[in-house]
Design a protein around this motif. Structure first.
Motif, PDB file in Angstrom:
ATOM      1  N   VAL A   4      -7.297  -5.411   0.214  1.00 25.95           N
ATOM      2  CA  VAL A   4      -6.656  -6.021   1.380  1.00 25.95           C
ATOM      3  C   VAL A   4      -7.727  -6.874   2.044  1.00 25.95           C
ATOM      4  CG1 VAL A   4      -5.515  -5.613   3.593  1.00 25.95           C
ATOM      5  CG2 VAL A   4      -5.103  -4.059   1.671  1.00 25.95           C
ATOM      6  N   ASN A  30      -7.365  -3.935  -6.030  1.00 27.31           N
ATOM      7  CA  ASN A  30      -6.802  -3.005  -5.023  1.00 27.31           C
ATOM      8  C   ASN A  30      -7.264  -3.351  -3.615  1.00 27.31           C
ATOM      9  OD1 ASN A  30      -5.865  -1.446  -7.259  1.00 27.31           O
ATOM     10  ND2 ASN A  30      -7.936  -0.640  -7.460  1.00 27.31           N
ATOM     11  N   VAL A  59      -3.256   0.543  -3.647  1.00 25.92           N
ATOM     12  CA  VAL A  59      -2.572  -0.748  -3.610  1.00 25.92           C
ATOM     13  C   VAL A  59      -1.626  -0.781  -4.799  1.00 25.92           C
ATOM     14  CG1 VAL A  59      -2.861  -3.236  -3.865  1.00 25.92           C
ATOM     15  CG2 VAL A  59      -4.414  -1.939  -2.383  1.00 25.92           C
ATOM     16  N   GLY A  80       0.568 -12.726   0.729  1.00 27.61           N
ATOM     17  CA  GLY A  80       0.297 -12.310   2.099  1.00 27.61           C
ATOM     18  C   GLY A  80       0.870 -13.264   3.124  1.00 27.61           C
ATOM     19  N   THR A  90     -12.988  -7.627   3.615  1.00 23.42           N
ATOM     20  CA  THR A  90     -12.205  -7.249   2.439  1.00 23.42           C
ATOM     21  C   THR A  90     -12.447  -5.769   2.173  1.00 23.42           C
ATOM     22  OG1 THR A  90     -12.696  -9.436   1.531  1.00 23.42           O
ATOM     23  CG2 THR A  90     -11.690  -7.853   0.045  1.00 23.42           C
ATOM     24  N   ASP A 137      -2.339  -5.655  -8.308  1.00 25.46           N
ATOM     25  CA  ASP A 137      -3.517  -4.930  -7.819  1.00 25.46           C
ATOM     26  C   ASP A 137      -4.771  -5.246  -8.631  1.00 25.46           C
ATOM     27  OD1 ASP A 137      -2.136  -3.682  -9.860  1.00 25.46           O
ATOM     28  OD2 ASP A 137      -2.668  -1.667  -9.245  1.00 25.46           O
ATOM     29  N   ILE A 181      -2.994  -9.291   0.069  1.00 25.24           N
ATOM     30  CA  ILE A 181      -3.124  -8.027  -0.639  1.00 25.24           C
ATOM     31  C   ILE A 181      -3.025  -8.273  -2.134  1.00 25.24           C
ATOM     32  CG2 ILE A 181      -0.645  -7.544  -0.416  1.00 25.24           C
ATOM     33  CD1 ILE A 181      -1.427  -4.590  -0.026  1.00 25.24           C
ATOM     34  N   TYR A 240      -2.603 -12.530  -5.501  1.00 27.22           N
ATOM     35  CA  TYR A 240      -2.347 -11.959  -4.174  1.00 27.22           C
ATOM     36  C   TYR A 240      -1.127 -12.597  -3.527  1.00 27.22           C
ATOM     37  CZ  TYR A 240      -4.608 -16.089  -2.029  1.00 27.22           C
ATOM     38  OH  TYR A 240      -4.932 -17.371  -1.641  1.00 27.22           O
ATOM     39  N   VAL A 275       0.858  -1.178   0.000  1.00 23.03           N
ATOM     40  CA  VAL A 275       0.000   0.000   0.000  1.00 23.03           C
ATOM     41  C   VAL A 275       0.897   1.231   0.000  1.00 23.03           C
ATOM     42  CG1 VAL A 275      -1.748   1.300   1.254  1.00 23.03           C
ATOM     43  CG2 VAL A 275      -1.862  -1.196   1.200  1.00 23.03           C
TER      44      VAL A 275
END
Lengths: 341, 341, 341
Positions: free
Chosen positions: B138, B136, A30, B81, B152, A65, B91, B79, A14
């Motif tokens: 998280v 975009n 993001v 994470g 989310t 993203d 993310i 993603y 981010v």
């Protein structure tokens, strides 16, 4: 005997920046690829005996993203070739000799958040920069002791004119006793007026052909937990038309890196000395960057990057090399995670 | 210690539907993803010690009938994470908390042929539906005993305005003693009038910002070879302009599943109670679905799905959630094969 | 029990051709896929017991000179199906029965540099050719001793008209005692006038529907290190409009291959007897090809291909089946490397 490897580098985070619109609004987003561009690929080699190997690589960029491809499917690399005692010769699409040599002399390793070593935000995106990759390329890389050297040639692919659109990159580096040195040059030919245009190369007006030259030099010194790095680029785009002024700029950078156990701290400064500009438009932008990285393993890192960019003469500047910017300064911070598989 | 897995789900078949054109013609077609959307991907994890893991996933959709990508390269998921004792935080681009919770409460598991649990064909494609994935994004997911819960958030990424374009999804489920319960809500903000438009979100006219809310509840009960499932969605799109009426609809569904050795039989009904419509345009569509599946192995199934949809007030309806339909009823049958690798 | 294989074929080289522009200029270019089209893919199978297997394949083309995808992501193949004692049945996108049978009867194996066995350069690119792959396809392949036979059907997917746009390919081959024989036919239906158009099929004007027929026959004989191959195609495109003349042409080819240790030498001739053309436009093009291949391993080859094409009546001709050509003759040479993983 052979191997196939499915691999990738996934980097997302981010970012928070100020001066992100004409009215000065802040922006949280993001981002994909703060420390390194997100990618995936397939690579491998086959032992052909006698020290000879077949080598190949397919690699594409990822926009984490949105899940989109960052350009064409394998736009980062798509090559096949041979490697042996005499060096490595590959053909297809890949990074240039310049790209591969310079990256070791950027304290932030071409990090999108934040480095201007490939190009910078100076009154327009991606100006005064190097050419990172060539289509229609043949690349040779040799190694002798601490020396690495090579050349990349991209064919212009124009009937009846073998020099229009041709691109050449060459250079070398030497590493030994904690010291590293590098020098490279590239020349990008445009298209002669009246000829067809090739993607990414503007047809020159009337009287000639555009030509871009970018040369780099760099030095690196490691001692204990400390590393000191400096580099520069001399850039010149000569228009094919005498009526259009050259686009000239020198980029300078330097940085210090310290490793403390699992943490790597980096501070760096990038400056572009924009030249040949009308009075009152000489942006001469500078960016200051600080980054802390925590290695959770050899393949997973957390990072926090902070940067501030400023331009002179009321010109616009952006932290990202891809943004023209919307203000005369910009400050940003990125928190991200990177995993390599 | 780490792992990389190349995986996929390939689902293809032949569908026969009536009322497939304005003049009522029948249509036979090869379809991709009758039972589940066809996909391929790369996923893995790395053990970081202390119960912590790095996790990642790249996943793209496939149109098996043409070989095309179903949207952007990794549009389904991209993603990276971390996962540990405190839950999982990723993310990038991925499915929403709502999507992941609701799918366990659809007797047909979001099957394109045929389910309206994500959205339905009601006088226009994909109306009154949930948002299946966010850019975009998280996303946090936690688990405590039988409880799964999460949220989310997708950043709007608009300079000077952190709420425009923002998307939020949250909810939880509980499973125990053969019983399952679920509740989720999402809110999708549009863009304030005069601002730029973002893909998929229409700029609101004049006086305000569109806002969409979709909340779900579901229940599931398993006993022996039988399973009973019910769910609903309350949907409301409030226009930013007072002159434009809200778009409102409630979706209800229920189904029964019976397993007999390698065969799984499912019957289900989906109904959308379209609201707030002018007199004579209240489609209130209903779809009846029956499906038989034969498991050839744990990873290969054959299936036969039959469905009939109808709408009131002479409105159009289609079996597929992506089709507006060309008649007031439609009947279809799909025979397909699915393999997971 | 199952398997997943990530595989590819990477083929790149440099080609030099003359007569590459209207003013006769020479051209050097980096090419992708001189000997075989560059590709990557995922394939596998699952043993379902009783001699039954689930089979699948995803395969996309690669442009090694730019890193781009050659068409849609998995445009070469995207299918899933079953294989057992009664043969193999797959559904999705794949090569036609014709393609799979004919390739074994082309001395150059459909090499882009240089073969006209799939189509040739005759006053326009890719004319008088076969259809290499179908969307919306169901394909059956059976084997009995030396016989291989099959059929591919592609649904036209047009509401109310099951024959518009339908494509059919069928045929068989026999191999035994060093001898091989093959015969195939395909029929491609266009779209009836007034209907919608489907990609790649032009809507016929006014009075009817276009229909293309292409039939092949081939023979192959191996003795010691020598191989002799011959094939032909009868092609006819009947316009739906009586005012438009049929497009007709017969393609003939023959070749000799000799293996000397790691070197394979091939000589071949391709000729298209263009028919039904106005006086003075009967191109009747011919291409002569010679190729030497050096196998560095079972999966890595170097090759050098030379070809010369010529056309009658002052018509244009190109070595590549995808080029219309810019002169009445063209000569080219390609040096390349191919690696399969």
């Amino acid at each position: 005997q052979s191997s196939v490897q499915l691999y990738g580098l996934l980097d997302a985070g981010v970012e928070y920046v100020n001066h992100a619109s004409a009215d000065g609004g802040n922006l949280a987003r993001v981002i994909s690829g703060g420390k390194n561009t997100s990618r995936w690929g397939i690579r491998g080699s086959e032992d052909l005996g006698g020290g000879l190997k077949a080598v190949y690589n397919l690699e594409g960029g990822i926009l984490m993203d949105t899940g989109g491809a960052d350009g064409a499917l394998f736009k980062r690399q798509a090559y096949v070739g041979l490697e042996g005692a005499y060096g490595r010769l590959v053909i297809g699409r890949s990074f240039t000799t310049t790209y591969e040599l310079v990256i070791k002399f950027d304290p932030l390793g071409f990090a999108p958040n934040y480095s201007w070593a490939t190009s910078g935000g100076a009154t327009g995106p991606s100006k005064y920069g190097m050419t990172t990759a060539f289509d229609n390329m043949v690349k040779y890389t040799g190694k002798t002791g601490g020396f690495t050297y090579g050349a990349t040639v991209a064919l212009g692919e124009r009937a009846g004119n073998s020099t229009d659109g041709r691109k050449i990159s060459l250079g070398g580096s030497w590493f030994g006793d904690g010291i590293g040195l590098m020098a490279t040059c590239e020349q990008i030919n445009g298209i002669t007026a009246g000829g067809n245009t090739t993607a990414g190369i503007t047809a020159a007006p009337a009287t000639g052909r555009d030509k871009t030259n970018a040369c780099h030099a760099g030095a690196d010194y490691k001692t204990g937990d400390w590393r000191y790095t400096a580099g520069m680029r001399n850039y010149k785009l000569r228009s094919g038309s005498p009526a259009i002024a050259d686009l000239r700029g020198n980029t300078y950078w330097g940085g210090i890196t310290r490793v403390i156990d699992d943490v790597t701290l980096t501070g760096a400064v990038y400056h572009i000395d924009t030249k040949n500009l009308p009075a009152g438009q000489d942006a001469d932008p500078t960016m200051f960057v600080a980054r802390a990285m925590l290695a959770l393993s050899k393949r997973t890192d957390l990072y926090l990057s902070v940067a501030h960019a400023k331009a002179h003469d009321g010109q616009l500047v952006g932290l990202s090399r891809d943004d023209a910017g919307t203000g005369t300064t910009q400050t940003g911070v990125t928190a991200g995670i990177q995993h390599r598989f």
